[in-house]
Scaffold this motif. Structure first.
Motif, mmCIF file in Angstrom:
data_model
loop_
_atom_site.group_PDB
_atom_site.id
_atom_site.type_symbol
_atom_site.label_atom_id
_atom_site.label_comp_id
_atom_site.label_asym_id
_atom_site.label_seq_id
_atom_site.Cartn_x
_atom_site.Cartn_y
_atom_site.Cartn_z
ATOM 1 N N GLY A 68 19.467 2.219 8.933
ATOM 2 C CA GLY A 68 19.307 2.300 7.483
ATOM 3 C C GLY A 68 18.539 3.520 7.017
ATOM 4 N N GLN A 69 17.901 4.267 7.921
ATOM 5 C CA GLN A 69 17.212 5.477 7.471
ATOM 6 C C GLN A 69 17.176 6.519 8.589
ATOM 7 N N LYS A 70 17.237 7.768 8.163
ATOM 8 C CA LYS A 70 17.188 8.866 9.142
ATOM 9 C C LYS A 70 15.755 9.122 9.569
ATOM 10 N N VAL A 71 14.836 9.081 8.574
ATOM 11 C CA VAL A 71 13.434 9.396 8.875
ATOM 12 C C VAL A 71 12.502 8.307 8.372
ATOM 13 N N GLU A 72 11.310 8.327 8.946
ATOM 14 C CA GLU A 72 10.262 7.405 8.523
ATOM 15 C C GLU A 72 8.933 8.154 8.611
ATOM 16 N N ILE A 73 7.863 7.534 8.186
ATOM 17 C CA ILE A 73 6.555 8.192 8.249
ATOM 18 C C ILE A 73 5.689 7.477 9.281
ATOM 19 N N GLN A 74 5.161 8.240 10.222
ATOM 20 C CA GLN A 74 4.158 7.704 11.145
ATOM 21 C C GLN A 74 2.812 7.886 10.445
ATOM 22 N N ALA A 75 2.222 6.789 10.010
ATOM 23 C CA ALA A 75 1.021 6.888 9.177
ATOM 24 C C ALA A 75 -0.191 7.325 9.997
ATOM 25 N N THR A 76 -0.957 8.283 9.453
ATOM 26 C CA THR A 76 -2.231 8.645 10.072
ATOM 27 C C THR A 76 -3.394 8.046 9.291
ATOM 28 N N SER A 77 -3.241 7.954 7.962
ATOM 29 C CA SER A 77 -4.259 7.242 7.177
ATOM 30 C C SER A 77 -3.610 6.584 5.962
ATOM 31 N N ILE A 78 -4.172 5.467 5.548
ATOM 32 C CA ILE A 78 -3.638 4.717 4.410
ATOM 33 C C ILE A 78 -4.794 4.324 3.496
ATOM 34 N N ASP A 79 -4.611 4.521 2.200
ATOM 35 C CA ASP A 79 -5.569 4.042 1.190
ATOM 36 C C ASP A 79 -4.881 3.011 0.310
ATOM 37 N N VAL A 80 -5.559 1.935 -0.010
ATOM 38 C CA VAL A 80 -5.010 1.023 -1.012
ATOM 39 C C VAL A 80 -5.537 1.482 -2.374
ATOM 40 N N LEU A 81 -4.639 1.915 -3.244
ATOM 41 C CA LEU A 81 -5.060 2.404 -4.569
ATOM 42 C C LEU A 81 -5.216 1.242 -5.543
ATOM 43 N N GLY A 82 -4.344 0.246 -5.408
ATOM 44 C CA GLY A 82 -4.396 -0.904 -6.311
ATOM 45 C C GLY A 82 -3.968 -2.146 -5.556
ATOM 46 N N ASP A 83 -4.879 -3.109 -5.431
ATOM 47 C CA ASP A 83 -4.514 -4.350 -4.754
ATOM 48 C C ASP A 83 -3.560 -5.153 -5.625
ATOM 49 N N CYS A 84 -2.828 -6.053 -4.982
ATOM 50 C CA CYS A 84 -1.911 -6.913 -5.733
ATOM 51 C C CYS A 84 -2.073 -8.344 -5.201
ATOM 52 N N ASN A 85 -2.548 -9.191 -6.065
ATOM 53 C CA ASN A 85 -2.764 -10.584 -5.675
ATOM 54 C C ASN A 85 -1.428 -11.275 -5.405
ATOM 55 N N ALA A 86 -1.131 -11.452 -4.138
ATOM 56 C CA ALA A 86 0.188 -11.954 -3.742
ATOM 57 C C ALA A 86 0.483 -13.348 -4.289
ATOM 58 N N ASP A 87 -0.560 -14.159 -4.475
ATOM 59 C CA ASP A 87 -0.323 -15.520 -4.971
ATOM 60 C C ASP A 87 0.115 -15.527 -6.432
ATOM 61 N N GLU A 88 -0.340 -14.528 -7.178
ATOM 62 C CA GLU A 88 -0.010 -14.517 -8.606
ATOM 63 C C GLU A 88 1.135 -13.583 -8.953
ATOM 64 N N TYR A 89 1.494 -12.694 -8.040
ATOM 65 C CA TYR A 89 2.526 -11.693 -8.326
ATOM 66 C C TYR A 89 3.895 -12.370 -8.433
ATOM 67 N N PRO A 90 4.543 -12.253 -9.601
ATOM 68 C CA PRO A 90 5.799 -12.999 -9.779
ATOM 69 C C PRO A 90 6.988 -12.443 -8.999
ATOM 70 N N LEU A 91 6.887 -11.183 -8.558
ATOM 71 C CA LEU A 91 8.035 -10.583 -7.865
ATOM 72 C C LEU A 91 7.910 -10.767 -6.371
ATOM 73 N N GLN A 92 8.628 -11.689 -5.843
ATOM 74 C CA GLN A 92 8.613 -11.892 -4.402
ATOM 75 C C GLN A 92 9.738 -11.082 -3.766
ATOM 76 N N PRO A 93 9.572 -10.726 -2.494
ATOM 77 C CA PRO A 93 10.647 -9.969 -1.844
ATOM 78 C C PRO A 93 11.865 -10.840 -1.571
ATOM 79 N N LYS A 94 12.511 -11.272 -2.628
ATOM 80 C CA LYS A 94 13.761 -12.038 -2.531
ATOM 81 C C LYS A 94 14.545 -11.775 -3.808
ATOM 82 N N LYS A 95 15.757 -12.302 -3.886
ATOM 83 C CA LYS A 95 16.570 -12.052 -5.063
ATOM 84 C C LYS A 95 16.118 -12.940 -6.224
ATOM 85 N N HIS A 96 15.842 -12.300 -7.368
ATOM 86 C CA HIS A 96 15.503 -13.063 -8.565
ATOM 87 C C HIS A 96 16.673 -13.004 -9.536
ATOM 88 N N SER A 97 16.822 -14.025 -10.366
ATOM 89 C CA SER A 97 17.919 -13.996 -11.339
ATOM 90 C C SER A 97 17.585 -13.009 -12.453
#
Ligand code: ATP
Ligand code: MN
Length: 482
Positions: free
Chosen positions: A87-116
């Motif tokens: 599905g992809q030619k390239v990817e990123i091998q991460a050397t450092s990651i910063d979280v800029l904005g947390d997202c409360n997974a329990d309250e976030y309405p968009l789940q990684p699934k199909k929504h109507s």
């Protein structure tokens, strides 16, 4: 974290410069993996495709990894590498990651699934973050760009016509009033009516339903102009093809007769569709798959043509041109008419065509876009050019499959006497509209124009079926939430 200039996901995927050190910022779609390695799908709106970020878990703080949830905003430094995953030619091998904005997974309405789509309309403030609305947003942008490109290349000037207007030429019933009067105690005239002479503009004003009349003023000096602005209709039509606020493209051309007008409408719509094919293919492919997925349950004969095939078909074929009278004849002889299947019966010359009739002509009878001309004077606007037969006007509607009317236009009445006579017959305020009539007194010429509803075109190009899904913030009866 080390400062590296940010790259967009689309550019990284396109250029695929293996070995290059980059920074990417965006929103997490998903994170999966095990205690050794995690795969993060990152999207920043620049592409329908996500960028895969590979994180060797032991190299990162455990707390940090846990914060990389669906919906969180992160910044990643890393090295572009060839991807072994599909599905992809390239990817990123991460050397450092910063979280800029947390997202409360329990309250976030968009789940990684199909929504109507219905559900997504209720969370329209977040739906840009889905694949579907990302694709639509990018296509919409390209289409806006294409409008200006097309007309600019042809020597048309863009005119901003007013949004607040005091003319109610198209019938006051369906306009939104604009006022600063106190609704609880408005000033009254002696007759007891609201006294709009005390209102902000010294008269009653509304949001415009069309920029045409002002567009004509400009065309009768600049030759060819177009407007592309918001228009407002307070009609209570809760359909999948009507909005209370929509964007309309209205070219107006001096020295064009109805044939020139039809040629322009056909050339323009084909240009727009072709522009999408040439510039938005990845998004169109996504939308096409989406549509086919949606229609899986339907019977073969009820499924629509594959999206890209349908777009190519329109670009490659001539539109059918015929008169309203000929269309009525076809409809009167049609099976659904004879079997009483139309919700609105066709009663010969003078019947207003409903969407079901338009779609019968386009989808069942001709199987191509159709331009209908020469409608009865009685069902069309006062400014349309009257024909010698005394009963039709030089109107043209362009009808598209799945949509019905996508364009309404006409040659305009250039004769002062005929225009005035028609305005009188319809009881239009000729005194207040002196400025419009003046164009017919001072160097009047044959001229034409049309209006294309931008969202109707967006429906066609994206294959979406509800007009509320092709504008970011739809306005319709009882709905102005976001
Ligand atoms: P319809 O018969 O479909 O309601 P109309 O004849 O009232 O449309 P026009 O006044 O001719 O529409 O407007 C020109 C174009 O604007 C139409 O061909 C259509 O593409 C678009 N349009 C009109 N009304 C709306 C609406 N409420 N929402 C979105 N687009 C619209
Ligand atoms: Mn119309």
């Amino acid at each position: 974290m080390e400062q590296i200039r940010r790259s967009k996901v689309a550019a990284i995927l396109k250029e695929a410069e293996v070995g290059k050190e980059v920074n990417v910022k965006g929103w997490v779609r998903t994170r999966r993996g095990n205690k050794f390695v995690n795969f993060i799908a990152l999207n920043d709106g620049s592409s329908i495709h996500n960028l895969q970020i590979v994180a060797d878990v032991p190299k990162f703080d455990e707390g940090l990894i846990k914060r990389i949830t669906t919906g969180a905003a992160i910044s990643v430094n890393g090295v572009i590498s060839e991807s072994s995953g599909k599905g992809q030619k390239v990817e990123i091998q991460a050397t450092s990651i910063d979280v800029l904005g947390d997202c409360n997974a329990d309250e976030y309405p968009l789940q990684p699934k199909k929504h109507s789509l219905e559900f997504l309309r209720e969370i329209a403030h977040l739906r840009f973050r889905t694949n579907t609305f990302g694709a639509i947003t990018r296509v919409r942008h390209s289409m806006i760009f294409a409008v200006h490109n097309f007309f600019s290349q042809k020597g048309f000037y863009n005119i901003h016509t007013p949004i607040i207007t005091s003319s109610d030429a198209e019938g006051a019933g369906e306009m939104f009033r604009v006022t600063t009067l106190d609704m609880n105690k408005p000033p009254k005239t002696e007759e007891g009516d609201v006294d709009y002479s005390q209102d902000f503009f010294g008269k009653g004003t509304h949001l415009t339903v069309s920029g045409q009349l002002e567009g004509e003023l400009a065309a009768l000096a600049m030759s060819e102009i177009y407007t592309f602005g918001p228009t407002f209709r307070a009609e209570n039509s809760n359909t999948t093809r009507h909005l209370a606020e929509f964007w309309m493209i209205e070219p107006e051309m001096a020295f064009y007769d109805l044939d020139d007008n039809m040629d322009l409408a056909e050339e323009f719509t084909k240009y727009m569709i072709n522009y999408a094919l040439e510039n938005c293919m990845e998004d169109l492919e996504f939308l096409s798959n989406r549509l086919q997925e949606e229609e899986k349950g339907k019977k073969a004969e009820d499924r629509s043509m594959e999206l890209i095939e349908k777009l190519r078909f329109v670009v490659e074929n001539d539109y059918i041109r015929l008169t309203y009278t000929e269309a009525i004849e076809i409809l009167m002889n049609s099976k659904p008419h004879k079997k009483g299947k139309f919700q609105y019966p066709v009663n010969g010359f003078g019947s207003d065509l409903q969407a079901e009739h338009e779609r019968f002509l386009v989808e069942k009878h001709f199987k191509k876009p159709v331009i209908l001309t020469d409608y009865p004077m009685s069902i069309k606007a006062f400014y349309m050019k009257q024909s010698d037969d005394g009963k039709t006007v030089r109107a043209m509607d362009v009808l598209f499959p799945q949509i019905g009317e996508i364009i309404g236009g006409s040659q305009r009445e250039e004769s002062y006497d005929k225009l005035l006579e028609r305005m009188k017959a319809l009881d239009l305020p000729e005194k207040e509209m002196y400025w419009y009539l003046d164009t017919r007194r001072f160097g009047s010429v044959p001229h034409s124009g049309f209006g294309l509803g931008f969202e109707r075109l967006m429906l066609f190009v994206t294959g979406m079926t509800n007009i509320r899904d092709v504008i970011p913030f739809p306005r319709s009866p009882k709905n102005a939430e976001f």
